[in-house]
Scaffold this active site. Structure first.
Site, mmCIF file in Angstrom:
data_model
loop_
_atom_site.group_PDB
_atom_site.id
_atom_site.type_symbol
_atom_site.label_atom_id
_atom_site.label_comp_id
_atom_site.label_asym_id
_atom_site.label_seq_id
_atom_site.Cartn_x
_atom_site.Cartn_y
_atom_site.Cartn_z
ATOM 1 N N CYS A 102 35.215 10.221 -4.630
ATOM 2 C CA CYS A 102 35.825 11.362 -3.958
ATOM 3 C C CYS A 102 35.937 11.098 -2.453
ATOM 4 C CB CYS A 102 35.022 12.644 -4.207
ATOM 5 S SG CYS A 102 33.475 12.738 -3.282
ATOM 6 N N CYS A 160 32.749 11.188 -0.332
ATOM 7 C CA CYS A 160 31.896 10.004 -0.463
ATOM 8 C C CYS A 160 32.463 8.848 0.348
ATOM 9 C CB CYS A 160 31.746 9.618 -1.941
ATOM 10 S SG CYS A 160 30.526 10.635 -2.785
ATOM 11 N N CYS A 174 33.723 13.101 -9.056
ATOM 12 C CA CYS A 174 33.448 11.865 -8.328
ATOM 13 C C CYS A 174 32.451 11.002 -9.090
ATOM 14 C CB CYS A 174 32.886 12.203 -6.948
ATOM 15 S SG CYS A 174 32.357 10.758 -6.027
ATOM 16 N N CYS A 219 28.988 10.875 -6.373
ATOM 17 C CA CYS A 219 28.142 12.047 -6.148
ATOM 18 C C CYS A 219 28.146 13.000 -7.335
ATOM 19 C CB CYS A 219 28.566 12.783 -4.876
ATOM 20 S SG CYS A 219 30.186 13.545 -4.970
ATOM 21 N N ASP A 276 26.963 -45.312 -2.414
ATOM 22 C CA ASP A 276 25.890 -46.093 -1.791
ATOM 23 C C ASP A 276 26.280 -46.497 -0.380
ATOM 24 O OD1 ASP A 276 25.020 -47.951 -4.812
ATOM 25 O OD2 ASP A 276 24.383 -45.985 -4.069
#
Lengths: 486, 204
Positions: free
Chosen positions: A36, A39, A83, A86, A303
């Site tokens: 939402c 948030c 949401c 939340c 090497d």
């Protein structure tokens, strides 16, 4: 709320909040996953009350965003009802039990919410002159919040960190001994931990102090901690430290010398070889980037006495706390410094700045990558045409290699099965017993041992296939295939 | 390994970026010229892998006359043990016929050494038996010569004992030992160099 848009106070608040909001595409993504608007504000650190007090319709929010943005990303998503973070708590949406006690009813507006609460107070006929609010939410919301922050950390936080560390030794010492005393006495009560000797840690980490504080109940806390806290005559000390997360420079290197090791190799204070690829490249990168240090990673290694030719071996230089983000010109400068140095020991190409995913790209499939080599081989009798057709006709030859004696002191004694994909012979004019062996093998094949047989511990070997003794005089890597580094 | 002739100035002074723009053919030619050696630089007979990578030591009459053995010591400390040229077993007609690793308290060919730390390796003294080598009439015990852990025995000798007759100095090696810390320094002076051994035995 009027249909003409958000209320003027809200609009002003939104304009002030705009710089805090993440980029448009991030907001779109968040909204589409069911987060939402409030948030999103919370996540962005927007604390202006005006942003939260008036209801904000999602379509108005989107309109506001488009008004204030250059890019018009049109999106169409179904309006979310609840949401995912939340769970409606911040949207004033919740279910409450009906007065009758049977069904649940949904509350969707702030006003209805307030009415619902005041009804409960009136019902009980409380006489009040004020109130304080306690809110208890299900723990899952805290978990959702964490998930949201972790998901967004990439897109929201910058790789450049400014760390402000405040410290106050005087009071911190007191707190530490207080908290540890409490924790230790609890341990003694419960009977766990050592009896008597309290661990005298001079520097407990902040985290452990927070943990210990959490365990102290309010009552206990008040008996031990000075409430209210005492006056202080000195402020906090501040240390500011800047730090950038590592940057990666990718490329391919060539090694022209037979006396240069790949990584820094020092035994008993003496360096093995003239220089190292790691330092020759790393130091140059470090100098231009002005970093604190570097780490050199490469797709395999050769090497000290083996040259790396052809397209070169892919590598990554990880620069720690680089002061700059090198531009194209600066990267060219690094390449020039390395390629035009006096001693042509090492060369680089395809240098570019890459993201952290480059590390995985290099490791991924490293075991599957094929490598091509050229070996100068001597055999104990003249080379014949049959020998040549014999070797070139072998495709995907299975070779069994016991751990070579030269590395047996530090590797597990195993028998490894490898594949020689193809071989080509190139005559060396003026000789009968020397030839250049070109071969393409599976990653991890020991080429020298495939030629001389390692006292019979690698079979088949060139010697065993040709039925004579074979020795290798020099080896060069001619190709390491890896598309990402092209 | 032989030192290669320096690559041509031409090739090296071209920055790598520019090389990319040259044709594939040019690149191949450049590579070719770097790879091919100058035949004049090549020795008639190059040193063997053993000569290049190991230091050879010899011991004559180890515990019994005629029991000559070699110890090839690698720079990393590991020692390869085998029968030296003048070992009695190699001089007999018919040569070696059977090799048996089941000597002492256990069958040496059964050991399984694992991991980087070389666990489960048997700890041997210098006079510990590695294997028994048999000829038509005789048998000889091959011993460790260096105190340390037994990493590997050449189990190919079980099925192909003839390796000792054809190439005792290479594919016919007997075992690989990891000397105990400090052991090598104590013992190396008791061994002979190749020249000393050749002279002692009057070999060519």
């Amino acid at each position: 709320m009027t249909s003409s848009g958000p209320a003027p106070e809200l609009k002003t608040a939104l304009i002030k909040a705009k710089p805090f909001l993440p980029p448009c595409h991030v907001i779109h993504h968040l909204l589409s996953t069911g987060v939402c608007i409030r948030c999103i504000f919370r996540l962005s650190g927007i604390h202006d009350r005006d942003c939260y007090t008036s209801p904000l319709d999602q379509s108005h929010f989107m309109f506001f965003l488009e008004e204030h943005n250059d890019n018009d990303i049109k999106s169409n998503f179904t309006t979310i009802t609840y949401c995912s973070i939340c769970l409606g708590v911040l949207c004033s949406v919740c279910c409450v039990q009906e007065k009758t006690g049977a069904a649940f009813k949904e509350i969707t507006s702030v006003n209805d919410f307030v009415l619902f609460i005041s009804d409960i107070i009136k019902r009980e006929e409380y006489q009040i002159d004020g109130f304080s609010l306690e809110v208890s939410v299900p723990p899952v919301i805290v978990a959702n919040d964490r998930a949201l922050r972790l998901q967004s950390v990439e897109s929201l936080s910058s790789p450049f960190h400014i760390r402000l560390t405040y410290s106050h030794s005087e009071t911190s010492q007191k707190l530490q001994s207080l908290v540890l005393n409490c924790r230790d006495s609890k341990k003694r009560e419960r009977g766990s931990g050592e009896n008597g000797s309290s661990k005298k840690a001079s520097n407990e980490s902040d985290a452990s102090i927070y943990r210990a504080l959490d365990l102290i109940g309010d009552h206990d806390f008040c008996t031990r901690f000075l409430v209210p806290p005492g006056k202080v005559d000195k402020p906090c000390q501040l240390v500011v430290a800047c730090h950038r997360t590592p940057i990666y420079i990718a490329g391919r290197y060539l090694k022209y010398s037979r006396n240069v090791s790949q990584s820094r190799w020092i035994i008993d204070d003496e360096r093995m070889g003239e220089a190292s690829v790691e330092e020759l490249i790393g130091e140059n990168v470090l100098q231009i980037c002005r970093g604190d240090g570097y780490k050199f990673h490469s797709a395999g290694r050769e090497d000290i006495d083996v040259r790396m030719l052809g397209s070169g071996r892919p590598f990554l230089v990880e620069v720690l706390n680089s002061r700059i983000l090198p531009s194209y010109t600066e990267i060219e400068q690094i390449a020039d410094n390395i390629n035009n140095s006096d001693k042509k020991l090492v060369g680089v190409g395809n240098l570019k700045l890459v993201g952290a995913e480059a590390w995985n790209m290099m490791r991924e499939g490293e075991a599957e990558k094929q490598k091509e080599y050229a070996a100068l081989v001597w055999i104990s009798r003249p080379l014949t045409d049959d020998d040549v057709s014999n070797l070139t006709s072998l495709k995907d030859l299975d070779v069994s290699q016991k751990t070579p004696i030269r590395v047996l002191h530090r590797r597990s004694p195993l028998e490894r099965s490898k594949i020689i994909h193809w071989m080509k012979i190139e005559n060396v004019e003026g000789t009968t017993q020397y030839f250049l062996l070109h071969l393409c093998t599976q990653a991890g094949t020991y080429i020298k041992e495939f030629v001389h047989g390692d006292l019979g511990r690698t079979h088949p070997s060139i010697g065993s296939i040709l039925g004579c003794r074979a020795e290798i005089l020099q080896l060069d890597v001619t190709d390491v295939k890896m598309d990402y580094f092209d | 390994m032989a030192e290669n002739a320096e690559p041509s100035e031409e090739t090296l002074n071209k920055p790598i970026q520019e090389n990319k723009r040259t044709t594939e053919e040019e690149k191949r030619q450049d590579l070719s010229s770097l790879l091919l050696p100058n035949p004049k630089d090549l020795p008639q007979i190059p040193p063997t892998a053993v000569e290049t990578n190991f230091s050879s030591y010899f011991v004559a009459d180890f515990m019994k006359p005629g029991h000559d053995q070699y110890i090839y010591r690698h720079a990393n400390g590991l020692c390869v043990i085998g029968l030296a040229r003048a070992h009695l077993a190699l001089t007999e007609t018919g040569g070696v016929t059977v090799v048996d690793f089941n000597v002492g308290k256990s069958d040496r060919s059964e050991l399984k050494v694992t991991g980087k730390r070389k666990r489960n390796a048997l700890q041997f003294e210098s006079n510990s038996a590695l294997c028994k080598v048999s000829t038509n009439g005789n048998s000889y015990i091959v011993r460790c010569c260096v105190k340390g852990s037994l990493l590997e025995v050449n189990d190919r000798l079980i099925k192909q004992p003839d390796l000792l007759n054809s190439s005792a100095d290479r594919e016919g090696y007997v075992a690989i030992i990891m000397p105990k810390q400090g052991e090598w320094l104590k013992i190396k002076d008791s061994f002979l160099s190749y020249e000393e051994y050749v002279q002692l035995r009057g070999l060519s």
